[in-house]
Design a protein around this motif. Structure first.
Motif, short mmCIF file in Angstrom:
data_model
loop_
_atom_site.label_atom_id
_atom_site.label_comp_id
_atom_site.label_asym_id
_atom_site.label_seq_id
_atom_site.Cartn_x
_atom_site.Cartn_y
_atom_site.Cartn_z
N VAL A 18 0.83 -1.20 0.00
CA VAL A 18 0.00 0.00 0.00
C VAL A 18 0.87 1.25 0.00
CG1 VAL A 18 -1.74 1.30 1.28
CG2 VAL A 18 -1.94 -1.19 1.09
N ASP A 19 1.94 1.26 0.80
CA ASP A 19 2.83 2.43 0.83
C ASP A 19 3.43 2.70 -0.54
OD1 ASP A 19 2.31 2.66 3.53
OD2 ASP A 19 4.18 1.69 4.16
N SER A 20 3.86 1.65 -1.23
CA SER A 20 4.44 1.83 -2.57
C SER A 20 3.39 2.34 -3.54
CB SER A 20 5.02 0.50 -3.07
OG SER A 20 6.16 0.12 -2.32
N GLU A 21 2.17 1.83 -3.43
CA GLU A 21 1.11 2.28 -4.33
C GLU A 21 0.75 3.74 -4.10
OE1 GLU A 21 -1.06 -2.10 -4.86
OE2 GLU A 21 -1.96 -0.57 -3.57
N HIS A 22 0.77 4.19 -2.85
CA HIS A 22 0.52 5.60 -2.56
C HIS A 22 1.65 6.48 -3.10
CE1 HIS A 22 -3.22 5.62 -0.37
NE2 HIS A 22 -2.81 4.66 0.43
N LEU A 23 2.88 6.02 -2.96
CA LEU A 23 4.01 6.76 -3.52
C LEU A 23 3.84 6.91 -5.02
CD1 LEU A 23 6.88 7.96 -3.60
CD2 LEU A 23 7.77 5.61 -3.59
N ALA A 24 3.53 5.82 -5.69
CA ALA A 24 3.35 5.88 -7.15
C ALA A 24 2.19 6.79 -7.53
CB ALA A 24 3.12 4.47 -7.70
N GLY A 25 1.14 6.79 -6.71
CA GLY A 25 -0.01 7.63 -6.99
C GLY A 25 0.29 9.11 -6.92
N GLN A 26 1.33 9.47 -6.17
CA GLN A 26 1.71 10.88 -6.04
C GLN A 26 2.65 11.35 -7.15
OE1 GLN A 26 1.26 13.54 -3.86
NE2 GLN A 26 -0.44 12.53 -2.83
N LEU A 27 3.16 10.43 -7.95
CA LEU A 27 4.19 10.81 -8.92
C LEU A 27 3.65 11.55 -10.13
CD1 LEU A 27 6.49 7.65 -8.82
CD2 LEU A 27 7.05 9.96 -8.04
N GLY A 28 2.37 11.41 -10.42
CA GLY A 28 1.82 12.15 -11.55
C GLY A 28 2.02 11.42 -12.87
N GLU A 29 1.35 11.94 -13.89
CA GLU A 29 1.31 11.26 -15.18
C GLU A 29 2.62 11.36 -15.96
OE1 GLU A 29 -1.05 9.27 -16.26
OE2 GLU A 29 -1.99 9.60 -14.30
N GLN A 30 3.52 12.24 -15.52
CA GLN A 30 4.79 12.36 -16.25
C GLN A 30 5.75 11.22 -15.92
OE1 GLN A 30 3.73 14.26 -13.81
NE2 GLN A 30 5.38 15.14 -12.57
N TRP A 31 5.35 10.37 -14.96
CA TRP A 31 6.18 9.24 -14.58
C TRP A 31 5.55 7.94 -15.05
CZ3 TRP A 31 10.92 9.37 -12.20
CH2 TRP A 31 11.31 10.60 -11.63
N GLU A 32 6.35 7.08 -15.63
CA GLU A 32 5.95 5.71 -15.90
C GLU A 32 6.50 4.84 -14.79
OE1 GLU A 32 6.77 2.04 -19.07
OE2 GLU A 32 7.42 4.09 -19.56
N VAL A 33 5.61 4.17 -14.06
CA VAL A 33 6.01 3.36 -12.91
C VAL A 33 6.00 1.89 -13.28
CG1 VAL A 33 5.49 2.74 -10.52
CG2 VAL A 33 5.04 5.08 -11.32
N VAL A 34 7.11 1.21 -13.01
CA VAL A 34 7.15 -0.25 -13.10
C VAL A 34 7.43 -0.78 -11.71
CG1 VAL A 34 7.87 -0.31 -15.51
CG2 VAL A 34 9.61 -0.23 -13.73
N TYR A 35 6.93 -1.99 -11.44
CA TYR A 35 7.05 -2.55 -10.10
C TYR A 35 7.91 -3.81 -10.12
CZ TYR A 35 3.23 0.39 -8.29
OH TYR A 35 2.43 1.43 -7.88
N ASP A 36 8.82 -3.88 -9.13
CA ASP A 36 9.56 -5.12 -8.84
C ASP A 36 10.25 -5.72 -10.06
OD1 ASP A 36 8.52 -4.80 -6.32
OD2 ASP A 36 6.89 -6.21 -6.60
N SER A 37 10.83 -4.88 -10.88
CA SER A 37 11.37 -5.37 -12.14
C SER A 37 12.89 -5.34 -12.17
CB SER A 37 10.80 -4.54 -13.30
OG SER A 37 11.36 -4.97 -14.52
N ASP A 38 13.48 -6.45 -12.59
CA ASP A 38 14.91 -6.48 -12.90
C ASP A 38 15.15 -6.22 -14.38
OD1 ASP A 38 16.03 -7.04 -10.35
OD2 ASP A 38 15.40 -9.12 -10.54
N GLN A 39 14.10 -6.39 -15.19
CA GLN A 39 14.23 -6.23 -16.63
C GLN A 39 13.60 -4.88 -17.03
OE1 GLN A 39 15.94 -8.59 -18.27
NE2 GLN A 39 16.16 -9.64 -16.32
N THR A 40 14.31 -3.81 -16.77
CA THR A 40 13.78 -2.49 -17.06
C THR A 40 14.93 -1.54 -17.35
OG1 THR A 40 12.51 -0.62 -16.22
CG2 THR A 40 13.76 -1.87 -14.61
N ASP A 41 14.64 -0.52 -18.14
CA ASP A 41 15.64 0.51 -18.38
C ASP A 41 15.40 1.73 -17.50
OD1 ASP A 41 13.32 1.34 -19.53
OD2 ASP A 41 14.18 1.92 -21.45
N ALA A 42 14.59 1.57 -16.46
CA ALA A 42 14.36 2.68 -15.52
C ALA A 42 15.67 3.09 -14.88
CB ALA A 42 13.35 2.26 -14.46
N LYS A 43 15.94 4.37 -14.89
CA LYS A 43 17.18 4.88 -14.33
C LYS A 43 17.06 5.28 -12.86
CE LYS A 43 19.56 4.43 -18.09
NZ LYS A 43 20.63 3.39 -18.15
#
Length: 434
Positions: A18-43
């Motif tokens: 729930v804490d992670s979901e609330h954090l993601a909810g505050q990030l706004g539409e300019q952020w693409e959120v991926v969860y628990d991923s090792d296969q990502t190009d997120a910096k």
């Protein structure tokens, strides 16, 4: 405009989810959120850690080290750590793993947002980006705990009990329902204490009834209900409200009076047995899930045998068991001696689970030829996989049935149970709800 990508890795319990979901909810539409991923190009990576018991701490540290190596190799630009482990060991972690840009605790949402270039927006309070399938969600109704059980570090990490305001919970639940959530798992460190700090009395029963009035919500499931001073109005709500699953997660930990006193649980064997009898009398088809702790300091063979006898007599529908691990700063760590050998703890845990496997197998066999209402969770090959009202996602058993009709996760079907094993059921669809 290309959206920035962030990877949020969540470890531990549903409260962290729930804490992670609330954090993601505050990030706004300019952020693409991926969860628990090792296969990502997120910096940018944020790890939400668990620090409850030894195994969870080890998993959290190993995860931090893995991403720290990626940070050092230049595969990611920024690495942040939050959550229980970080709350408790921030200074030590900062010294040992300097590759992490910053460490945050469990209640530092605004600081985390500022660090990634955002701000907390009150208009987004309650907003979440679900990590769960869209048809179910966890609903956290309070933070922290006041009980101070002898073995538990949660009050040291998350502080005293702090209820979420009644209206805020309902608003969040209504938002979830509007987005297609059909099942709510009500969670807290102790759900039954809800409201005491804000309103001077417990309001869980009232809250459950209010959640039942929300259109679109079909099932409401109660987790982490502390057994001492269990509210009668919660029993009545579970008995009377058809949307409340006949399911209760009630961690008992032990049954020996000597162990319960040492664990500082606030009730004794007789009170525990009276509560179980009351629940089963008032709600005849209730499924009880419990958690037990073996190998606590001073636990004798006689104490453990008493626990085994209790499990055999009570026949819990769902059960988990943990060998005791010493947590610094707790009563048991500072005042008691960890005198049960590790191999004895493990053997006792296995003995409990062996007994529970037999109980579960017998219980499941009695369901063969019965009709069960099932919520569809996912498809696996040629089978749909779902759960009855007596099973919570991730921790309990599932129902498998052939994918002979088009369904969608979140649909409800009636399944005739054809076969059963220790922890799962197999069947076939009889009808699907419109």
């Amino acid at each position: 405009m290309k959206r920035k990508k962030i990877n949020i890795v969540t470890l531990g319990c549903a409260k962290n989810i729930v804490d992670s979901e609330h954090l993601a909810g505050q990030l706004g539409e300019q952020w693409e959120v991926v969860y628990d991923s090792d296969q990502t190009d997120a910096k940018v990576v944020i790890i939400n850690t668990c620090g409850f018991i030894g195994d969870a701490k080890e998993e959290s540290i190993n995860t931090i080290l893995r991403f720290a190596a990626a940070r050092e190799a230049g595969d990611i630009d920024h690495l942040f750590v939050m959550g229980c482990l970080s709350e408790r060991y921030r200074d030590e972690l900062r010294e040992e793993i300097p590759e992490v840009d910053e460490f945050f605790g469990v209640n530092n949402l605004e600081e985390i947002l500022r660090t990634v270039g955002e701000r907390y927006r009150d208009e987004l309070r309650g907003e979440r980006r679900l990590t769960t399938p869209r048809h179910y969600a966890y609903l956290k109704i309070s933070e922290g705990c006041n009980w101070g059980c002898g073995y538990c570090a949660i009050p040291l990490i998350r502080g005293k009990h702090l209820s979420v305001p009644f209206e805020d919970i309902l608003a969040e639940a209504e938002t979830l329902a509007a987005r297609g959530v059909k099942e709510l798992m009500v969670i807290a460190q102790d759900t039954t204490y809800y409201g005491m700090d804000l309103y001077g009395h417990r309001r869980l029963g009232e809250l459950l009834r209010a959640l039942c009035r929300i259109e679109g919500i079909e099932w409401i499931r109660l987790h982490y209900a502390y057994p001492a001073h269990f509210p009668q109005d919660v029993i009545e709500a579970m008995r009377d409200e058809p949307k409340i699953c006949k399911y209760l997660d009630i961690p008992l930990q032990h049954i020996s009076d000597r162990m319960l006193r040492s664990m500082r649980r606030g009730l004794d064997k007789a009170e525990t047995e009276t509560l179980i009898a009351t629940l089963r009398r008032e709600i005849p088809d209730i499924a009880l899930r419990t958690t037990l702790l073996v190998g606590y300091p001073g636990e004798t063979e006689a104490d453990f045998q008493e626990l085994l006898d209790f499990v055999a007599a009570t026949r819990f529908d769902r059960l988990g068991v943990f060998p005791y691990s010493e947590e610094e700063g707790t009563y048991s760590a500072t005042e008691l001696t960890d005198d049960v050998p590790a191999e004895v703890k493990e053997a006792r845990a296995e003995a409990v689970m062996s007994l529970q496997r037999d109980i579960s197998r017998d219980s499941n066999q009695r369901l063969v030829e019965s009709l069960q209402r099932v919520i569809v969770d996912r498809r696996e090959g040629d089978f749909w996989v779902g759960r009855t009202q007596y099973d919570s996602p991730e921790v309990d058993q599932e129902v498998f049935f052939p994918a002979t009709m088009e369904l969608t996760p979140g649909d409800f079907v009636t399944v005739r149970i054809a076969a059963a094993d220790d922890y799962d059921l197999q069947g076939e669809v009889v009808t699907a709800e419109a």
